[in-house]
Enzyme design. Structure first.
Site, short mmCIF file in Angstrom:
data_model
loop_
_atom_site.label_atom_id
_atom_site.label_comp_id
_atom_site.label_asym_id
_atom_site.label_seq_id
_atom_site.Cartn_x
_atom_site.Cartn_y
_atom_site.Cartn_z
N THR A 75 42.55 31.04 41.60
CA THR A 75 42.79 30.56 40.23
C THR A 75 43.14 29.07 40.28
O THR A 75 42.62 28.26 39.50
CB THR A 75 43.92 31.37 39.57
OG1 THR A 75 43.50 32.73 39.50
CG2 THR A 75 44.28 30.86 38.20
N ASN A 155 32.48 39.34 40.44
CA ASN A 155 33.48 40.32 40.89
C ASN A 155 33.36 41.67 40.20
O ASN A 155 33.76 42.69 40.74
CB ASN A 155 34.89 39.77 40.69
CG ASN A 155 35.10 39.15 39.33
OD1 ASN A 155 34.30 38.33 38.89
ND2 ASN A 155 36.16 39.52 38.65
N GLN A 183 34.21 36.21 46.13
CA GLN A 183 33.80 37.55 46.54
C GLN A 183 32.83 37.53 47.73
O GLN A 183 32.35 38.58 48.15
CB GLN A 183 33.16 38.30 45.36
CG GLN A 183 34.13 38.59 44.22
CD GLN A 183 35.23 39.58 44.61
OE1 GLN A 183 35.13 40.32 45.58
NE2 GLN A 183 36.32 39.58 43.83
N ALA A 204 42.24 34.05 50.14
CA ALA A 204 42.31 34.81 51.40
C ALA A 204 42.46 36.31 51.19
O ALA A 204 41.92 37.11 51.96
CB ALA A 204 43.46 34.29 52.25
N HIS A 205 43.16 36.73 50.12
CA HIS A 205 43.42 38.17 49.99
C HIS A 205 42.18 38.97 49.61
O HIS A 205 42.19 40.19 49.62
CB HIS A 205 44.56 38.44 48.99
CG HIS A 205 44.23 38.22 47.55
ND1 HIS A 205 43.92 39.26 46.71
CD2 HIS A 205 44.16 37.11 46.80
CE1 HIS A 205 43.69 38.79 45.50
NE2 HIS A 205 43.82 37.48 45.52
N THR A 241 54.99 22.01 49.91
CA THR A 241 55.05 22.28 51.35
C THR A 241 53.99 23.31 51.75
O THR A 241 53.85 24.35 51.12
CB THR A 241 56.46 22.80 51.72
OG1 THR A 241 57.39 21.79 51.35
CG2 THR A 241 56.59 23.10 53.20
N CYS A 330 42.95 48.10 27.83
CA CYS A 330 43.49 48.42 26.52
C CYS A 330 44.61 47.43 26.22
O CYS A 330 45.59 47.38 26.95
CB CYS A 330 44.01 49.85 26.55
SG CYS A 330 44.54 50.38 24.94
N1 PLP Z 1 37.32 34.33 41.11
C1 PLP Z 1 36.86 35.57 41.31
C2 PLP Z 1 35.38 35.81 41.36
C3 PLP Z 1 37.75 36.63 41.48
O1 PLP Z 1 37.28 37.87 41.70
C4 PLP Z 1 39.13 36.36 41.41
C5 PLP Z 1 40.11 37.47 41.50
O2 PLP Z 1 39.84 38.59 41.07
C6 PLP Z 1 39.56 35.05 41.22
C7 PLP Z 1 38.63 34.06 41.06
C8 PLP Z 1 41.03 34.70 41.19
O3 PLP Z 1 41.56 34.88 42.46
P1 PLP Z 1 43.12 34.75 42.77
O4 PLP Z 1 43.69 36.09 42.50
O5 PLP Z 1 43.22 34.38 44.20
O6 PLP Z 1 43.65 33.70 41.88
#
Ligand code: PLP
Length: 385
Positions: A75, A155, A183, A204-205, A241, A330
Site C-alpha cells: 500500500t 489479486n 501477486q 513480502a507477506h 529506521t 457486507c
Molecule cells: N496490491 C495487491 C495486488 C494486493 O493484492 C495487495 C494486498 O492484498 C496490496 C496491493 C496491498 O498490499 P499490503 O497489504 O502489503 O499493503
C-alpha cells in the site's frame, strides 16, 4: 482438539517459510543495531541491510541496489510511486492512466489526487477476462501523460496483464510505467528489465516473507518526491529506521520464491485443475467461473455459486477450518460487490456470490478433495432445507 486448517487464502497472505523465520531471528536477538549508528552494532546492521538490498536488486535484475527502496507494505509502495512521481513533476496537474481493476491502494490514491486537483486520471476498461484494453491505452496516452500504473496480476481473479505490450506503448510515448506486482513472486517471472518498468511494488507477506515490509523498485532515471521525511533513510526517499530483520526475511523469501517458481507453478496448475474439475463435476451449471484459466496466475480460482448458495458454502467451509475469501463484503447491511467483477461486467447477483480460492505450494490434493467434499455436503444441506 485443534482442528487442522486448510488454508486456501494465499492471495490475502501466506505462511512465512521456515528459512525466513530463521534468517530473521538473529536480528531480533543479538544483532539489533540501528543501521544509522556508527558503532559496531550499527555497522553490522548496515551490512545486513545492504546485503538484503543487493540480493533483492539482483533478483529483480535492477541496475543497482540503490533502486530498491524498503517500505512498510505494498500500500505504501503504490502510494509512494504514484504520489511521488506526481509531486516530483513541475506541472500543476498531471495526467495518470490506470485501470478499473487496480488494488484500492492505487485507485483511492488516484481518486484522492483528482479531488485535491493534482491529477487527472483515466481508468482503462477491462474485458470479461479482466484484461486491460491496450487499444484504449493507445488512444488515451500522449507524450503529456506522466504515469501509467497497471497491476501485473490481479489479486481477485488472477488475470495477468499483457505487460510486454503495455511497456512498449509507454516507451513509444516516453511515459513512466509503474506496476503493482504484489501477486507475482513464486507464481510468475519477475524482472524489471523484461518487460521494462520504471517502478514496481512488492509486499513480502504475499510470498511467504514477513508482514510489515514491502519494496518499491525505482529506476535510477526516475525522480521521486518522498512522502515520509525525517531521518533521510532510503536515499532520502523514505525516512524511518530500517527494519533489518524484515529486509533480511524478505530477501530470503524472494530467493526461495524465485528458485522454486517452476515447480510451484506446475503444482499449482494441477491443484487448480483438480479443484475446478471437482466443482464443475459436482455443481454443473450452479457454479460459474470468474477466473480466465488460460491467462491467469495458476494459484487463483474465483467462482460464483449461483442460486444464493454461496453464503451457506462459506459458513460450511469456515466451520470445517477451510479458509477462503468471499468476493463481496457486507458494509452496514448492504452488499458491496467486487469492483473487479463489476468491471468485468459480471452480473451483480453473480458477483455477490463469488468465492476466491488462492492456493500455495503448501496445499495438497487431499486438501482440495476435502474442500470439494465440504462444498458438496453444504450443497446437499442447502437443497434439503
Ligand atoms: N496490491 C495487491 C495486488 C494486493 O493484492 C495487495 C494486498 O492484498 C496490496 C496491493 C496491498 O498490499 P499490503 O497489504 O502489503 O499493503
Amino acid at each position: 482438539m485443534k482442528k487442522d486448517i486448510i488454508y486456501l487464502d494465499n492471495n490475502a497472505t501466506t505462511r512465512p517459510y521456515s528459512d525466513v523465520l530463521e534468517s530473521m531471528a538473529p536480528f531480533f536477538e543479538d544483532r539489533y543495531g540501528n543501521p544509522s549508528s556508527v558503532h559496531k552494532m550499527g555497522r553490522d546492521a548496515r551490512t545486513a541491510l545492504d546485503e538484503a538490498r543487493s540480493d533483492i536488486a539482483d533478483r529483480l535484475n535492477a541496475d543497482s541496489p540503490a533502486e530498491v527502496l524498503f517500505v512498510s507494505c505494498a500500500t505504501e509502495a503504490n502510494t509512494l510511486a504514484i504520489r511521488g512521481i506526481v509531486n516530483a513533476s513541475c506541472t500543476d496537474r498531471d495526467r495518470i492512466i490506470t485501470s478499473q481493476i487496480e488494488h484500492p491502494s492505487v485507485l483511492e490514491t488516484c481518486e484522492a489526487m483528482e479531488d485535491e486537483g493534482t491529477a487527472d486520471v483515466h481508468y482503462l476498461n477491462v474485458d470479461d477476462r479482466a484484461r486491460v484494453d491496450t487499444d484504449e491505452l493507445r488512444e488515451v496516452i500522449t507524450e503529456e501523460t506522466r504515469l501509467v500504473s497497471i497491476m501485473t496480476a490481479n489479486n481477485e481473479v488472477g488475470t495477468v496483464q499483457p505487460m510486454g505490450e503495455i511497456s512498449s506503448i509507454c516507451s513509444e510515448y516516453d511515459v513512466l510505467l509503474h506496476t503493482d506486482a504484489v501477486q507475482v513472486p513464486a507464481k510468475a517471472p519477475l524482472n524489471v528489465q523484461d518487460p521494462s518498468v520504471d517502478l514496481l511494488s512488492l509486499s513480502a507477506h504475499k510470498f511467504h516473507g514477513p508482514r510489515g515490509i514491502g519494496l518499491l523498485y525505482k529506476s535510477k532515471e526516475v525522480d521521486l518526491e518522498p512522502i515520509l521525511r525525517g531521518g533521510g533513510q532510503e536515499s532520502e526517499l523514505r525516512s524511518g529506521t530500517e527494519p533489518v530483520a524484515l529486509a533480511s526475511g524478505m530477501s530470503t523469501a524472494l530467493d526461495l520464491a524465485m528458485d522454486k517458481r517452476e515447480d510451484t507453478v506446475r503444482r499449482l496448475d494441477q491443484l487448480r485443475q483438480l479443484l475446478w474439475k471437482g466443482l464443475s463435476d459436482h455443481f454443473g451449471d450452479r457454479v460459474c467461473l470468474n477466473t480466465p484459466l488460460e491467462s491467469s496466475l495458476k494459484n487463483t480460482l474465483n467462482v460464483s455459486f449461483l442460486h444464493n448458495e454461496s453464503d451457506k458454502m462459506l459458513i460450511n467451509l469456515d466451520l470445517e477450518g477451510i479458509c477462503v475469501s468471499a468476493g463481496s463484503a457486507c458494509h452496514s447491511g448492504a452488499i458491496e460487490v467486487s469492483h473487479v467483477l463489476d468491471a468485468m461486467d459480471v452480473p451483480e447477483e453473480v458477483a455477490a456470490s463469488s468465492v476466491r480460492f488462492s492456493l500455495s505450494h503448501e496445499n495438497t490434493k487431499q486438501e482440495i478433495r476435502q474442500t470439494i467434499e465440504c462444498l458438496t455436503s453444504a450443497r446437499t444441506r442447502v437443497s434439503n432445507s
